[in-house]
Design a protein around this motif. Structure first.
Motif: not given
Length: 125
Positions: A1-15
């Protein structure tokens, strides 16, 4: 399971990736970049480009499906986007005599990017 920080980073990179795809699409259509990730007055504009006598403020939306991307620009987002556009225009007086437009580029996996001209009304004044 990904942490909130990992999800934010993935969203930032996708954007970030989606903005580059959108910029390449617009360059291929003859637009020239003026700014990326312009933030002011509580709003953000992903891309500001120009072609001919038109300045285009571009919102880029990347989602898991094209349908989700197309419905992702809310009224709140449009108001914040318009505030940032007003701020940019106030700092660039040479833009006053030109045409302005709010476009959107929608990005989804395994689909071609979709550029929608005049995607929403720009509330500049």
């Amino acid at each position: 399971m990904r942490t909130a920080l990992e999800r934010r980073r993935a969203t930032f990179l996708r954007g970030h990736y989606a903005e580059w795809i959108a910029l390449l699409l617009l360059l291929s259509k003859g637009y020239r970049p003026l700014a990326r990730r312009y933030a002011a007055a509580g709003g953000e504009i992903d891309l500001i480009v120009t072609r001919g006598d038109t300045i285009v403020f571009v919102e880029v939306k990347a989602r898991g499906s094209m349908e989700d991307a197309l419905s992702a620009i809310t009224a709140t987002k449009r108001r914040r986007f318009s505030r940032a556009a007003r701020a940019w225009l106030s700092r660039h007086p040479r833009a006053q005599g030109r045409t302005w437009r709010a476009d959107a580029v929608f990005i989804a996996p395994r689909r071609l990017p979709r550029h929608v001209m005049s995607a929403f009304e720009l509330e500049v004044f």
